[in-house]
Design an enzyme around this catalytic site. Structure first.
Site, PDB file in Angstrom:
ATOM      1  N   VAL A  47       0.891  -1.166   0.000  1.00 22.02           N
ATOM      2  CA  VAL A  47       0.000   0.000   0.000  1.00 22.02           C
ATOM      3  C   VAL A  47       0.923   1.207   0.000  1.00 22.02           C
ATOM      4  O   VAL A  47       1.909   1.248   0.739  1.00 22.02           O
ATOM      5  CB  VAL A  47      -0.922   0.000   1.245  1.00 22.02           C
ATOM      6  CG1 VAL A  47      -1.730   1.287   1.309  1.00 22.02           C
ATOM      7  CG2 VAL A  47      -1.851  -1.198   1.213  1.00 22.02           C
ATOM      8  N   ARG A  59       1.234  16.534  -7.174  1.00 26.00           N
ATOM      9  CA  ARG A  59       1.783  16.577  -8.539  1.00 26.00           C
ATOM     10  C   ARG A  59       0.661  16.586  -9.574  1.00 26.00           C
ATOM     11  O   ARG A  59       0.778  17.200 -10.630  1.00 26.00           O
ATOM     12  CB  ARG A  59       2.706  15.360  -8.727  1.00 26.00           C
ATOM     13  CG  ARG A  59       3.434  15.343 -10.034  1.00 26.00           C
ATOM     14  CD  ARG A  59       4.748  14.562  -9.967  1.00 26.00           C
ATOM     15  NE  ARG A  59       4.703  13.314  -9.234  1.00 26.00           N
ATOM     16  CZ  ARG A  59       4.386  12.134  -9.767  1.00 26.00           C
ATOM     17  NH1 ARG A  59       4.041  12.068 -11.038  1.00 26.00           N
ATOM     18  NH2 ARG A  59       4.413  11.039  -9.044  1.00 26.00           N
ATOM     19  N   ASP A  76      -2.528   4.083  -7.948  1.00 27.62           N
ATOM     20  CA  ASP A  76      -1.707   2.976  -7.428  1.00 27.62           C
ATOM     21  C   ASP A  76      -1.581   2.996  -5.900  1.00 27.62           C
ATOM     22  O   ASP A  76      -0.538   2.638  -5.365  1.00 27.62           O
ATOM     23  CB  ASP A  76      -0.323   2.964  -8.088  1.00 27.62           C
ATOM     24  CG  ASP A  76       0.496   4.201  -7.762  1.00 27.62           C
ATOM     25  OD1 ASP A  76      -0.100   5.220  -7.360  1.00 27.62           O
ATOM     26  OD2 ASP A  76       1.727   4.157  -7.907  1.00 27.62           O
ATOM     27  N   ARG A  81       2.548  -6.479  -7.624  1.00 27.49           N
ATOM     28  CA  ARG A  81       3.593  -6.692  -8.633  1.00 27.49           C
ATOM     29  C   ARG A  81       3.717  -8.179  -8.916  1.00 27.49           C
ATOM     30  O   ARG A  81       3.893  -8.983  -7.989  1.00 27.49           O
ATOM     31  CB  ARG A  81       4.914  -6.124  -8.114  1.00 27.49           C
ATOM     32  CG  ARG A  81       5.984  -6.094  -9.158  1.00 27.49           C
ATOM     33  CD  ARG A  81       7.148  -5.251  -8.715  1.00 27.49           C
ATOM     34  NE  ARG A  81       6.813  -3.839  -8.661  1.00 27.49           N
ATOM     35  CZ  ARG A  81       7.514  -2.928  -7.983  1.00 27.49           C
ATOM     36  NH1 ARG A  81       8.566  -3.298  -7.287  1.00 27.49           N
ATOM     37  NH2 ARG A  81       7.153  -1.663  -8.000  1.00 27.49           N
ATOM     38  N   HIS A 124       1.394  -2.378 -17.124  1.00 30.12           N
ATOM     39  CA  HIS A 124       0.538  -1.953 -16.009  1.00 30.12           C
ATOM     40  C   HIS A 124      -0.934  -2.126 -16.351  1.00 30.12           C
ATOM     41  O   HIS A 124      -1.353  -1.832 -17.476  1.00 30.12           O
ATOM     42  CB  HIS A 124       0.755  -0.460 -15.692  1.00 30.12           C
ATOM     43  CG  HIS A 124       2.097  -0.163 -15.105  1.00 30.12           C
ATOM     44  ND1 HIS A 124       2.410   1.048 -14.546  1.00 30.12           N
ATOM     45  CD2 HIS A 124       3.215  -0.919 -14.980  1.00 30.12           C
ATOM     46  CE1 HIS A 124       3.661   1.023 -14.104  1.00 30.12           C
ATOM     47  NE2 HIS A 124       4.169  -0.168 -14.374  1.00 30.12           N
ATOM     48  N   GLU A 143      -3.425  -1.120  -8.878  1.00 34.10           N
ATOM     49  CA  GLU A 143      -2.503  -1.145 -10.011  1.00 34.10           C
ATOM     50  C   GLU A 143      -1.744  -2.465 -10.003  1.00 34.10           C
ATOM     51  O   GLU A 143      -1.149  -2.839  -8.991  1.00 34.10           O
ATOM     52  CB  GLU A 143      -1.507   0.012  -9.945  1.00 34.10           C
ATOM     53  CG  GLU A 143      -0.581   0.028 -11.162  1.00 34.10           C
ATOM     54  CD  GLU A 143       0.578   1.011 -11.018  1.00 34.10           C
ATOM     55  OE1 GLU A 143       0.584   2.011 -11.732  1.00 34.10           O
ATOM     56  OE2 GLU A 143       1.470   0.760 -10.176  1.00 34.10           O
ATOM     57  N   THR A 156      14.074  -1.618  -9.846  1.00 36.07           N
ATOM     58  CA  THR A 156      14.360  -1.480  -8.408  1.00 36.07           C
ATOM     59  C   THR A 156      15.580  -0.578  -8.198  1.00 36.07           C
ATOM     60  O   THR A 156      15.573   0.330  -7.366  1.00 36.07           O
ATOM     61  CB  THR A 156      14.606  -2.873  -7.776  1.00 36.07           C
ATOM     62  OG1 THR A 156      13.485  -3.688  -8.074  1.00 36.07           O
ATOM     63  CG2 THR A 156      14.789  -2.797  -6.276  1.00 36.07           C
ATOM     64  N   HIS A 159      14.708   2.982  -9.274  1.00 35.68           N
ATOM     65  CA  HIS A 159      13.802   3.603  -8.301  1.00 35.68           C
ATOM     66  C   HIS A 159      14.594   4.104  -7.096  1.00 35.68           C
ATOM     67  O   HIS A 159      14.360   5.219  -6.621  1.00 35.68           O
ATOM     68  CB  HIS A 159      12.747   2.579  -7.862  1.00 35.68           C
ATOM     69  CG  HIS A 159      11.584   3.194  -7.152  1.00 35.68           C
ATOM     70  ND1 HIS A 159      11.594   3.421  -5.805  1.00 35.68           N
ATOM     71  CD2 HIS A 159      10.394   3.640  -7.608  1.00 35.68           C
ATOM     72  CE1 HIS A 159      10.444   3.979  -5.456  1.00 35.68           C
ATOM     73  NE2 HIS A 159       9.698   4.125  -6.540  1.00 35.68           N
TER      74      HIS A 159
END
Ligand code: 0O2
Length: 271
Positions: A47, A59, A76, A81, A124, A143, A156, A159
């Protein structure tokens, strides 16, 4: 908005993430229990943190008091995932999702055929999912990100660099990341070309593990019913066939053992 209220709002999203993680893990299990290759390798869920929701809402120009609008614009809040071994598996997983009756697809974003400027690749799906709560049913947006192990590795790392540089990754690193993204694309392509062979090897390994486990549980049961000398003979025979690595011989041996175990069981019931 008060933190306490946020928690109440996020609870159903937490429930959705937990439920969907279990459901997708069950799909993986169903494939494996049926002795089949699973297009799903790994499932994770999260979450979104309150701070990330607020940052994304801002944003997107949403007033932070307008919770309905935040929930509508930040798609999302609940994220699942699904990681696959091969690029081909992504389409299979997408098809599985499209057919589900508990997920109603809102939109799909194909960042695989159309990667982002950063080099990001993933598929997605934004879908509606209903959770049952004590206050009644709540229809939420979730999502689903579907990607390969290699794509996940890249995203990863990227990010965490985004996080480190607060979204302003230096140009030189950005270029390197783009080159790495291309290398990841090439790696997925290479892996796809040997997919059939890898899958065959994985299927043989899985089948071998299943046969060996059946044989061992039969031997374990026979310990209680048959005489020791016979069991030792069976065990030695098993070790000999197992060391030869011949799966067909092992299968045949397993079937004979099944019959023997059944006979002993019938005898012991008759006692
Ligand atoms: P986190 O930390 O993952 O929760 P849009 O409204 O379509 O313009 P939006 O809503 O951001 O933009 O959707 P998008 O672009 O589909 O991205 C949603 C999520 O995909 C992101 O969540 C990331 O998890 C992932 N993602 C998208 N682009 C990139 C990228 O360039 N690099 C990496 N590593 N991940 C990406 P969040 O909100 O960024 O955060």
């Amino acid at each position: 908005m008060e933190i306490q209220l946020w928690r109440k709002i996020l609870d159903p999203y937490k429930q959705a993430v937990e439920e969907l993680t279990v459901k997708f893990n069950y799909i993986k299990k169903e494939y494996q229990d049926g002795g089949m290759y699973s297009p799903i390798e790994q499932v994770t869920g999260r979450v979104k943190k309150i701070s990330s929701i607020m940052e994304k809402a801002q944003r997107k120009g949403v007033n932070l008091d307008d919770i309905k609008n935040i929930e509508a614009k930040v798609e999302d809040i609940a994220g699942i995932r699904i990681i696959c071994q091969f690029e081909e598996d992504i389409e299979t997983v997408v098809e599985i999702i499209r057919k589900r009756t508990d997920l109603e697809i809102k939109l799909e974003k194909d960042y695989i055929n159309f990667p982002k400027k950063s080099g990001y690749r993933s598929y997605h799906i934004i879908a509606y999912y209903t959770v049952e709560t004590v206050d009644g049913a709540k229809k939420l947006e979730v999502e689903l990100q579907i990607r390969t192990l290699a794509m996940n590795f890249w995203s990863t790392i990227e990010h965490s660099l985004q996080y480190k540089y607060k979204g302003n990754i230096p140009e030189e690193i950005r270029e390197r990341l783009l080159r790495a993204a291309n290398a990841v694309g090439a790696l997925d392509g290479e892996m796809s070309s040997v997919r059939d062979e890898i899958m065959d090897a994985q299927n043989v390994n899985r089948e071998m593990a299943r046969i060996v486990s059946d044989i061992l549980s039969n031997i374990e049961n026979l310990y209680r019913l048959a005489n020791k000398r016979e069991i030792i003979k069976i065990q030695n025979e098993f070790f000999k066939i197992y060391s030869s690595g011949d799966i067909e011989l092992l299968e045949e041996f397993g079937e004979q053992l099944d019959v023997l175990a059944e006979n002993y069981k019938a005898q012991s019931y008759g006692d």
